[in-house]
Write a protein that holds these residues in place. Structure first.
Motif, PDB file in Angstrom:
ATOM      1  N   PHE A  98       0.848  -1.190   0.000  1.00 50.34           N
ATOM      2  CA  PHE A  98       0.000   0.000   0.000  1.00 50.34           C
ATOM      3  C   PHE A  98       0.882   1.237   0.000  1.00 50.34           C
ATOM      4  O   PHE A  98       2.060   1.193   0.375  1.00 50.34           O
ATOM      5  CB  PHE A  98      -0.919   0.021   1.220  1.00 50.34           C
ATOM      6  N   ASP A  99       0.319   2.343  -0.450  1.00 50.08           N
ATOM      7  CA  ASP A  99       0.998   3.627  -0.336  1.00 50.08           C
ATOM      8  C   ASP A  99       0.771   4.188   1.064  1.00 50.08           C
ATOM      9  O   ASP A  99      -0.156   3.790   1.768  1.00 50.08           O
ATOM     10  CB  ASP A  99       0.460   4.604  -1.391  1.00 50.08           C
ATOM     11  N   VAL A 100       1.618   5.116   1.456  1.00 50.66           N
ATOM     12  CA  VAL A 100       1.518   5.719   2.786  1.00 50.66           C
ATOM     13  C   VAL A 100       1.330   7.225   2.637  1.00 50.66           C
ATOM     14  O   VAL A 100       2.113   7.886   1.941  1.00 50.66           O
ATOM     15  CB  VAL A 100       2.784   5.428   3.619  1.00 50.66           C
ATOM     16  N   VAL A 101       0.288   7.755   3.279  1.00 52.74           N
ATOM     17  CA  VAL A 101       0.029   9.190   3.205  1.00 52.74           C
ATOM     18  C   VAL A 101       1.159   9.941   3.904  1.00 52.74           C
ATOM     19  O   VAL A 101       1.445   9.712   5.086  1.00 52.74           O
ATOM     20  CB  VAL A 101      -1.329   9.544   3.833  1.00 52.74           C
ATOM     21  N   HIS A 102       1.791  10.820   3.176  1.00 51.42           N
ATOM     22  CA  HIS A 102       2.893  11.627   3.705  1.00 51.42           C
ATOM     23  C   HIS A 102       2.370  12.937   4.294  1.00 51.42           C
ATOM     24  O   HIS A 102       2.830  13.391   5.341  1.00 51.42           O
ATOM     25  CB  HIS A 102       3.895  11.912   2.585  1.00 51.42           C
ATOM     26  N   VAL A 103       1.402  13.535   3.626  1.00 52.52           N
ATOM     27  CA  VAL A 103       0.782  14.760   4.132  1.00 52.52           C
ATOM     28  C   VAL A 103      -0.581  14.920   3.455  1.00 52.52           C
ATOM     29  O   VAL A 103      -0.768  14.542   2.295  1.00 52.52           O
ATOM     30  CB  VAL A 103       1.671  16.001   3.850  1.00 52.52           C
ATOM     31  N   ASN A 104      -1.542  15.436   4.218  1.00 52.19           N
ATOM     32  CA  ASN A 104      -2.861  15.764   3.684  1.00 52.19           C
ATOM     33  C   ASN A 104      -2.859  17.259   3.388  1.00 52.19           C
ATOM     34  O   ASN A 104      -2.859  18.088   4.309  1.00 52.19           O
ATOM     35  CB  ASN A 104      -3.950  15.402   4.702  1.00 52.19           C
ATOM     36  N   LEU A 105      -2.852  17.616   2.108  1.00 55.04           N
ATOM     37  CA  LEU A 105      -2.768  19.023   1.728  1.00 55.04           C
ATOM     38  C   LEU A 105      -4.062  19.771   1.980  1.00 55.04           C
ATOM     39  O   LEU A 105      -4.072  20.994   2.083  1.00 55.04           O
ATOM     40  CB  LEU A 105      -2.398  19.130   0.242  1.00 55.04           C
ATOM     41  N   THR A 106      -5.169  19.041   2.104  1.00 56.25           N
ATOM     42  CA  THR A 106      -6.467  19.679   2.305  1.00 56.25           C
ATOM     43  C   THR A 106      -6.706  20.055   3.760  1.00 56.25           C
ATOM     44  O   THR A 106      -7.177  21.152   4.060  1.00 56.25           O
ATOM     45  CB  THR A 106      -7.597  18.746   1.822  1.00 56.25           C
ATOM     46  N   ARG A 107      -6.382  19.144   4.683  1.00 58.55           N
ATOM     47  CA  ARG A 107      -6.717  19.410   6.087  1.00 58.55           C
ATOM     48  C   ARG A 107      -5.585  19.061   7.059  1.00 58.55           C
ATOM     49  O   ARG A 107      -5.810  18.998   8.265  1.00 58.55           O
ATOM     50  CB  ARG A 107      -7.985  18.635   6.467  1.00 58.55           C
ATOM     51  N   GLY A 108      -4.378  18.845   6.549  1.00 62.55           N
ATOM     52  CA  GLY A 108      -3.319  18.387   7.431  1.00 62.55           C
ATOM     53  C   GLY A 108      -2.202  19.372   7.670  1.00 62.55           C
ATOM     54  O   GLY A 108      -1.121  18.981   8.118  1.00 62.55           O
ATOM     55  N   LEU A 109      -2.441  20.661   7.393  1.00 62.24           N
ATOM     56  CA  LEU A 109      -1.364  21.644   7.533  1.00 62.24           C
ATOM     57  C   LEU A 109      -1.545  22.573   8.719  1.00 62.24           C
ATOM     58  O   LEU A 109      -0.939  23.644   8.773  1.00 62.24           O
ATOM     59  CB  LEU A 109      -1.250  22.464   6.236  1.00 62.24           C
ATOM     60  N   ASP A 110      -2.396  22.175   9.666  1.00 63.80           N
ATOM     61  CA  ASP A 110      -2.607  23.025  10.845  1.00 63.80           C
ATOM     62  C   ASP A 110      -2.392  22.244  12.135  1.00 63.80           C
ATOM     63  O   ASP A 110      -2.961  22.553  13.170  1.00 63.80           O
ATOM     64  CB  ASP A 110      -4.018  23.635  10.829  1.00 63.80           C
ATOM     65  N   GLY A 111      -1.566  21.201  12.081  1.00 63.48           N
ATOM     66  CA  GLY A 111      -1.316  20.384  13.258  1.00 63.48           C
ATOM     67  C   GLY A 111      -0.525  21.116  14.321  1.00 63.48           C
ATOM     68  O   GLY A 111       0.193  22.078  14.047  1.00 63.48           O
ATOM     69  N   GLU A 112      -0.688  20.655  15.571  1.00 67.18           N
ATOM     70  CA  GLU A 112       0.041  21.219  16.707  1.00 67.18           C
ATOM     71  C   GLU A 112       0.777  20.097  17.422  1.00 67.18           C
ATOM     72  O   GLU A 112       0.325  18.951  17.448  1.00 67.18           O
ATOM     73  CB  GLU A 112      -0.928  21.893  17.684  1.00 67.18           C
ATOM     74  N   SER A 113       1.907  20.439  18.014  1.00 64.09           N
ATOM     75  CA  SER A 113       2.683  19.438  18.735  1.00 64.09           C
ATOM     76  C   SER A 113       2.057  19.145  20.088  1.00 64.09           C
ATOM     77  O   SER A 113       1.213  19.901  20.583  1.00 64.09           O
ATOM     78  CB  SER A 113       4.120  19.919  18.924  1.00 64.09           C
ATOM     79  N   LEU A 114       2.475  18.052  20.710  1.00 58.83           N
ATOM     80  CA  LEU A 114       1.990  17.661  22.022  1.00 58.83           C
ATOM     81  C   LEU A 114       2.479  18.678  23.057  1.00 58.83           C
ATOM     82  O   LEU A 114       3.682  18.921  23.156  1.00 58.83           O
ATOM     83  CB  LEU A 114       2.515  16.267  22.364  1.00 58.83           C
ATOM     84  N   PRO A 115       1.578  19.291  23.824  1.00 57.99           N
ATOM     85  CA  PRO A 115       2.004  20.316  24.786  1.00 57.99           C
ATOM     86  C   PRO A 115       3.051  19.782  25.765  1.00 57.99           C
ATOM     87  O   PRO A 115       2.892  18.703  26.333  1.00 57.99           O
ATOM     88  CB  PRO A 115       0.702  20.678  25.503  1.00 57.99           C
ATOM     89  N   GLY A 116       4.096  20.530  25.937  1.00 50.68           N
ATOM     90  CA  GLY A 116       5.137  20.176  26.896  1.00 50.68           C
ATOM     91  C   GLY A 116       6.154  19.176  26.400  1.00 50.68           C
ATOM     92  O   GLY A 116       7.139  18.893  27.082  1.00 50.68           O
ATOM     93  N   ALA A 117       5.933  18.619  25.199  1.00 56.07           N
ATOM     94  CA  ALA A 117       6.860  17.614  24.684  1.00 56.07           C
ATOM     95  C   ALA A 117       8.028  18.290  23.977  1.00 56.07           C
ATOM     96  O   ALA A 117       7.845  19.276  23.276  1.00 56.07           O
ATOM     97  CB  ALA A 117       6.138  16.684  23.714  1.00 56.07           C
TER      98      ALA A 117
END
Length: 351
Positions: free
Chosen positions: A65-84
């Motif tokens: 299978f292929d692996v999603v590298h990035v979702n250009l539609t809804r995946g560009l506003d992610g945030e990191s885990l707080p405190g990590a």
């Protein structure tokens, strides 16, 4: 370079424990793909995505299978885990911050730098296995021998790195045959994260109360056909970590009667190589009556070859995964028998 291609999501299945299966159109062709929701977020029909097509194009057995590298539609506003602030896959395009189990202590940085060493030796049994297919039969046999035992799984490198990819782990957790899942080193996405395998084993036993730790790779295996260039060699480092922590260390034997490759028939060269390179003795469980020249070599190097019963019929009726490399339990009974013997042996090592 990464082999990346643009695609459009055509259909999506519900996430399975953080792993989403989908179909994406790439260069006019519908192709199966997966998305690790924990790192790239969820996908929906019509989303524009970038997928890594390398594994499917190479027709890898564990990567169809292929692996999603990035979702250009809804995946560009992610945030990191707080405190990590500790990175997994550091300085790769998929680096992300985690809170590792080694930071559980709340004291000021540096004050507890050697606290873990005060707990040594740990003495709890640790079983190191070379293939993800061993995990379920080892855990099941241990559960049959000692019901209610708190068993944890430390996922290492050597196979798939995402912790969410394994349906086996989800089922074992749901059945209570596993009490925890920590992804160590480059592996990521488990219930807990660890910087090192040693840190994961120590935390599981000393902090989480695991009575037994099972240590091995995620699904799939890396391999080149050479003596040292395969994912099973990770077991050498895992066994040394367990031994250094004072654990009673078991090495699950990779055995086969159905593998067409001579190097894996009987006792696999993966296991033989690790046994020859280990710097201290371990216990090697084998099914009662099993014979292989590799067992004599193991004994000469000081390892304990321990015969134990393998409840093949009971495991076959358990409903847990019973296939390896495309072969069923009946087509490769030694593979499962060796893992079941290891679980029974672990049960006998508990007080």
């Amino acid at each position: 370079m990464l082999k990346l291609r643009r695609g459009i999501v055509l259909s999506v299945l519900a996430p399975e424990g953080g792993w989403q299966r989908l179909t994406a159109e790439v260069d006019g062709e519908p192709r199966p793909a997966v998305a690790d929701v924990g790192t790239v977020g969820e996908c929906a029909d019509g989303d524009e995505v970038v997928v890594n097509v390398e594994a499917r194009d190479l027709a890898l057995g564990s990567g169809g299978f292929d692996v999603v590298h990035v979702n250009l539609t809804r995946g560009l506003d992610g945030e990191s885990l707080p405190g990590a602030h500790v990175m997994k896959l550091n300085y790769s395009p998929l680096q992300h911050a985690v809170r590792p189990v080694e930071e559980r202590d709340d004291t000021a940085p540096g004050d507890a730098a050697t606290d873990a060493l005060d707990d040594l030796p740990l003495r709890a049994p640790v079983a190191v296995f070379p293939l993800h297919g061993h995990l379920a039969p080892v855990a099941w046999a241990l559960g049959q021998a000692r019901p209610g035992t708190r068993v944890g799984y430390v996922q290492t490198a050597g196979g798939a790195l995402p912790g969410a990819m394994s349906g086996t782990v989800r089922e074992l957790l749901e059945r209570g045959l596993l009490a925890g899942h920590t992804t160590a080193g480059a592996a990521y996405g488990g219930r807990d994260e660890a910087i090192t395998t040693a840190g994961a084993i120590h935390d599981g036993i000393a902090a989480q109360g695991w009575e037994v730790a099972l240590v091995g790779p995620g699904p799939g295996i890396l391999g080149s056909g050479s003596a040292l260039g395969h994912g099973g060699i990770v077991g050498l480092d895992s066994a040394h970590a367990a031994l250094a922590l004072g654990c009673r260390t078991v090495l699950v034997a990779r055995m086969s009667a159905g593998d067409p490759r001579p190097r894996h028939q009987g006792l696999s060269h993966h296991t033989r190589t690790v046994l020859e390179l280990l710097l201290a003795p371990v216990t090697v469980p084998v099914p009662i009556g099993a014979t292989d020249p590799g067992f004599a070599v193991a004994r000469k190097r000081g390892h304990v070859v321990h015969e134990a019963h393998a409840e093949l019929d009971g495991y076959a009726a358990s409903g847990l995964p019973a296939r390896t490399m495309g072969r069923s339990l009946d087509q490769d009974r030694p593979f499962f028998a060796a893992a079941l013997a290891a679980g029974a042996t672990l049960g006998g090592m508990l007080p």
